[in-house]
Design a protein around this motif. Structure first.
Motif, PDB file in Angstrom:
ATOM      1  N   LEU A   1      48.389  35.008  25.748  1.00 32.16           N
ATOM      2  CA  LEU A   1      49.007  35.364  24.471  1.00 32.16           C
ATOM      3  C   LEU A   1      50.396  34.738  24.337  1.00 32.16           C
ATOM      4  CD1 LEU A   1      47.985  39.131  24.403  1.00 32.16           C
ATOM      5  CD2 LEU A   1      46.846  37.202  23.298  1.00 32.16           C
ATOM      6  N   PRO A   2      50.857  34.550  23.103  1.00 32.83           N
ATOM      7  CA  PRO A   2      52.174  33.937  22.888  1.00 32.83           C
ATOM      8  C   PRO A   2      53.321  34.699  23.550  1.00 32.83           C
ATOM      9  CG  PRO A   2      50.943  34.007  20.828  1.00 32.83           C
ATOM     10  CD  PRO A   2      50.155  34.778  21.849  1.00 32.83           C
ATOM     11  N   ASP A   3      53.172  36.030  23.728  1.00 37.02           N
ATOM     12  CA  ASP A   3      54.249  36.815  24.346  1.00 37.02           C
ATOM     13  C   ASP A   3      54.244  36.731  25.875  1.00 37.02           C
ATOM     14  OD1 ASP A   3      52.134  38.390  25.193  1.00 37.02           O
ATOM     15  OD2 ASP A   3      52.725  40.170  24.047  1.00 37.02           O
ATOM     16  N   GLY A   4      53.343  35.918  26.439  1.00 37.77           N
ATOM     17  CA  GLY A   4      53.274  35.764  27.892  1.00 37.77           C
ATOM     18  C   GLY A   4      52.260  36.673  28.553  1.00 37.77           C
ATOM     19  N   GLY A   5      51.712  37.609  27.805  1.00 39.73           N
ATOM     20  CA  GLY A   5      50.686  38.511  28.346  1.00 39.73           C
ATOM     21  C   GLY A   5      49.311  37.854  28.309  1.00 39.73           C
ATOM     22  N   THR A   6      48.304  38.655  28.659  1.00 41.66           N
ATOM     23  CA  THR A   6      46.930  38.149  28.603  1.00 41.66           C
ATOM     24  C   THR A   6      46.089  39.034  27.705  1.00 41.66           C
ATOM     25  OG1 THR A   6      46.316  39.385  30.591  1.00 41.66           O
ATOM     26  CG2 THR A   6      46.998  37.093  30.900  1.00 41.66           C
ATOM     27  N   GLY A   7      45.055  38.446  27.150  1.00 42.71           N
ATOM     28  CA  GLY A   7      44.154  39.155  26.248  1.00 42.71           C
ATOM     29  C   GLY A   7      43.281  40.154  26.978  1.00 42.71           C
ATOM     30  N   SER A   8      42.483  40.872  26.208  1.00 43.07           N
ATOM     31  CA  SER A   8      41.668  41.951  26.775  1.00 43.07           C
ATOM     32  C   SER A   8      40.340  41.472  27.348  1.00 43.07           C
ATOM     33  CB  SER A   8      41.407  43.027  25.713  1.00 43.07           C
ATOM     34  OG  SER A   8      40.742  42.452  24.604  1.00 43.07           O
ATOM     35  N   SER A   9      39.854  40.302  26.937  1.00 42.18           N
ATOM     36  CA  SER A   9      38.562  39.842  27.443  1.00 42.18           C
ATOM     37  C   SER A   9      38.722  39.168  28.799  1.00 42.18           C
ATOM     38  CB  SER A   9      37.900  38.881  26.453  1.00 42.18           C
ATOM     39  OG  SER A   9      38.706  37.741  26.290  1.00 42.18           O
ATOM     40  N   ASP A  10      37.755  39.422  29.686  1.00 36.75           N
ATOM     41  CA  ASP A  10      37.773  38.825  31.017  1.00 36.75           C
ATOM     42  C   ASP A  10      37.239  37.404  30.974  1.00 36.75           C
ATOM     43  OD1 ASP A  10      38.839  41.072  32.159  1.00 36.75           O
ATOM     44  OD2 ASP A  10      36.951  41.838  32.929  1.00 36.75           O
ATOM     45  N   GLY A  11      37.301  36.745  32.111  1.00 39.12           N
ATOM     46  CA  GLY A  11      36.802  35.379  32.233  1.00 39.12           C
ATOM     47  C   GLY A  11      35.697  35.297  33.264  1.00 39.12           C
TER      48      GLY A  11
ATOM     49  N   GLY B   1      25.911  17.822  36.462  1.00 38.54           N
ATOM     50  CA  GLY B   1      27.351  17.891  36.646  1.00 38.54           C
ATOM     51  C   GLY B   1      28.010  18.520  35.438  1.00 38.54           C
ATOM     52  N   VAL B   2      28.927  19.473  35.697  1.00 40.43           N
ATOM     53  CA  VAL B   2      29.562  20.218  34.616  1.00 40.43           C
ATOM     54  C   VAL B   2      31.027  20.432  34.958  1.00 40.43           C
ATOM     55  CG1 VAL B   2      29.607  22.422  33.377  1.00 40.43           C
ATOM     56  CG2 VAL B   2      27.439  21.492  34.128  1.00 40.43           C
ATOM     57  N   THR B   3      31.901  20.235  33.975  1.00 45.56           N
ATOM     58  CA  THR B   3      33.302  20.626  34.085  1.00 45.56           C
ATOM     59  C   THR B   3      33.633  21.441  32.846  1.00 45.56           C
ATOM     60  OG1 THR B   3      33.862  18.607  35.289  1.00 45.56           O
ATOM     61  CG2 THR B   3      35.684  19.810  34.286  1.00 45.56           C
ATOM     62  N   ILE B   4      34.128  22.674  33.065  1.00 44.13           N
ATOM     63  CA  ILE B   4      34.450  23.567  31.944  1.00 44.13           C
ATOM     64  C   ILE B   4      35.813  24.194  32.194  1.00 44.13           C
ATOM     65  CG2 ILE B   4      33.832  25.719  30.756  1.00 44.13           C
ATOM     66  CD1 ILE B   4      30.898  25.101  31.450  1.00 44.13           C
ATOM     67  N   TRP B   5      36.638  24.197  31.157  1.00 45.59           N
ATOM     68  CA  TRP B   5      37.894  24.933  31.164  1.00 45.59           C
ATOM     69  C   TRP B   5      37.817  25.871  29.972  1.00 45.59           C
ATOM     70  CZ3 TRP B   5      42.160  25.504  27.902  1.00 45.59           C
ATOM     71  CH2 TRP B   5      43.267  26.120  28.478  1.00 45.59           C
ATOM     72  N   ASN B   6      37.919  27.183  30.232  1.00 46.00           N
ATOM     73  CA  ASN B   6      37.734  28.177  29.180  1.00 46.00           C
ATOM     74  C   ASN B   6      38.780  29.270  29.322  1.00 46.00           C
ATOM     75  OD1 ASN B   6      36.086  29.383  27.002  1.00 46.00           O
ATOM     76  ND2 ASN B   6      35.705  30.978  28.506  1.00 46.00           N
ATOM     77  N   ARG B   7      39.075  29.935  28.221  1.00 42.61           N
ATOM     78  CA  ARG B   7      39.971  31.086  28.240  1.00 42.61           C
ATOM     79  C   ARG B   7      39.363  32.195  27.390  1.00 42.61           C
ATOM     80  NH1 ARG B   7      41.444  29.862  32.229  1.00 42.61           N
ATOM     81  NH2 ARG B   7      43.409  29.002  32.894  1.00 42.61           N
ATOM     82  N   GLY B   8      39.068  33.319  28.034  1.00 42.98           N
ATOM     83  CA  GLY B   8      38.617  34.497  27.315  1.00 42.98           C
ATOM     84  C   GLY B   8      37.140  34.498  27.024  1.00 42.98           C
ATOM     85  N   GLY B   9      36.356  35.126  27.888  1.00 40.53           N
ATOM     86  CA  GLY B   9      34.938  35.265  27.641  1.00 40.53           C
ATOM     87  C   GLY B   9      34.091  34.661  28.743  1.00 40.53           C
ATOM     88  N   LEU B  10      32.830  35.011  28.709  1.00 41.46           N
ATOM     89  CA  LEU B  10      31.862  34.603  29.717  1.00 41.46           C
ATOM     90  C   LEU B  10      31.551  33.114  29.627  1.00 41.46           C
ATOM     91  CD1 LEU B  10      29.539  35.238  31.811  1.00 41.46           C
ATOM     92  CD2 LEU B  10      28.102  35.703  29.819  1.00 41.46           C
ATOM     93  N   VAL B  11      31.476  32.470  30.802  1.00 44.85           N
ATOM     94  CA  VAL B  11      30.904  31.130  30.913  1.00 44.85           C
ATOM     95  C   VAL B  11      29.610  31.303  31.692  1.00 44.85           C
ATOM     96  CG1 VAL B  11      31.115  28.843  31.956  1.00 44.85           C
ATOM     97  CG2 VAL B  11      33.101  29.896  30.847  1.00 44.85           C
ATOM     98  N   GLU B  12      28.485  30.957  31.086  1.00 44.90           N
ATOM     99  CA  GLU B  12      27.175  31.108  31.722  1.00 44.90           C
ATOM    100  C   GLU B  12      26.513  29.736  31.814  1.00 44.90           C
ATOM    101  OE1 GLU B  12      23.136  33.812  31.417  1.00 44.90           O
ATOM    102  OE2 GLU B  12      24.558  33.834  29.761  1.00 44.90           O
ATOM    103  N   LEU B  13      26.169  29.338  33.042  1.00 45.26           N
ATOM    104  CA  LEU B  13      25.508  28.059  33.294  1.00 45.26           C
ATOM    105  C   LEU B  13      24.104  28.358  33.787  1.00 45.26           C
ATOM    106  CD1 LEU B  13      28.539  26.632  35.227  1.00 45.26           C
ATOM    107  CD2 LEU B  13      27.820  25.894  32.970  1.00 45.26           C
TER     108      LEU B  13
ATOM    109  N   ARG C   1      40.875  36.481  36.037  1.00 50.19           N
ATOM    110  CA  ARG C   1      40.454  37.872  35.844  1.00 50.19           C
ATOM    111  C   ARG C   1      39.020  37.879  35.360  1.00 50.19           C
ATOM    112  NH1 ARG C   1      43.601  40.792  31.539  1.00 50.19           N
ATOM    113  NH2 ARG C   1      41.823  40.425  30.198  1.00 50.19           N
ATOM    114  N   GLY C   2      38.146  38.456  36.174  1.00 50.70           N
ATOM    115  CA  GLY C   2      36.728  38.487  35.871  1.00 50.70           C
ATOM    116  C   GLY C   2      35.945  38.305  37.152  1.00 50.70           C
ATOM    117  N   SER C   3      34.641  38.332  37.045  1.00 48.35           N
ATOM    118  CA  SER C   3      33.786  38.215  38.221  1.00 48.35           C
ATOM    119  C   SER C   3      33.073  36.869  38.229  1.00 48.35           C
ATOM    120  CB  SER C   3      32.769  39.356  38.249  1.00 48.35           C
ATOM    121  OG  SER C   3      33.463  40.586  38.442  1.00 48.35           O
TER     122      SER C   3
END
Length: 185
Positions: free
Chosen positions: A76-86, A48-60, A106-108
């Motif tokens: 981002l603080p300005d309301g935008g999003t960073g360049s790395s996918d999820g 059992g796994v629960t993960i909350w992440n922002r920015g970058g790959l999650v690999e199980l 955003r991501g696959s």
């Protein structure tokens, strides 16, 4: 960046069903795009796994039990999003018989499991494509309404939600999911 800009807090809680490892990271830096934490967690067994992440790959890899992952680009603080996918990737030889939810804004999403797994799948890729690939076992039911691909596999009653708002979703039922490393398109 200075080490004091990052924090990693780990705690093991003893619960009736077993131990729960909680890991929290944080960054005190003006530009979140310049700071990240790359964690590798290895445990002898994982049910059992629960993960909350922002920015970058999650690999199980090699997990079993219920899985819940929410990922996406850093906010981002300005309301935008960073360049790395999820992106989210799960590969396991274990029979996946419990509920699964792997969601990214955003991501696959790639869910690669063994033929003894079950599920009532919902594959949703608002800004991309969905694919259910099972060369070894024929699904019980498949339908697509133009927005959601629904598949019932091995008479499963466990809900399997794979969703992205911008990327692709792929569920693969293969003989050797740990060895078959599907490349991201």
């Amino acid at each position: 960046r200075p080490a004091e800009a990052l924090s990693v807090i780990m705690d093991v809680e003893r619960q009736p069903g077993g131990n729960v490892l909680k890991v929290r990271t944080g960054a005190m830096w003006p530009d979140p795009e310049e700071v990240w934490v790359d964690l590798t967690i290895r445990v002898p067994a994982c049910s059992g796994v629960t993960i909350w992440n922002r920015g970058g790959l999650v690999e199980l890899v090699g997990v079993s039990g219920a899985v819940q992952v929410e990922n996406g680009p850093v906010e981002l603080p300005d309301g935008g999003t960073g360049s790395s996918d999820g992106d989210i990737l799960l590969r396991t030889d274990e029979a996946m018989l419990e509920p699964v939810a792997m969601v990214t804004s955003r991501g696959s999403v790639l869910y690669q499991v063994a033929p003894n797994s079950t599920g009532m799948f919902e594959l949703i890729a608002s800004g991309g494509n969905e694919e259910f690939h099972s060369p070894v076992v024929r699904p019980d039911r498949m339908e697509h309404d133009g927005k959601v691909q629904r598949v019932t596999f091995n008479r499963g009653t466990n809900h399997v939600l794979l969703r992205t708002d911008d990327g692709y979703v792929r569920a693969a039922i293969v003989e050797n999911p740990m060895e078959d490393r599907h490349a991201w398109p």
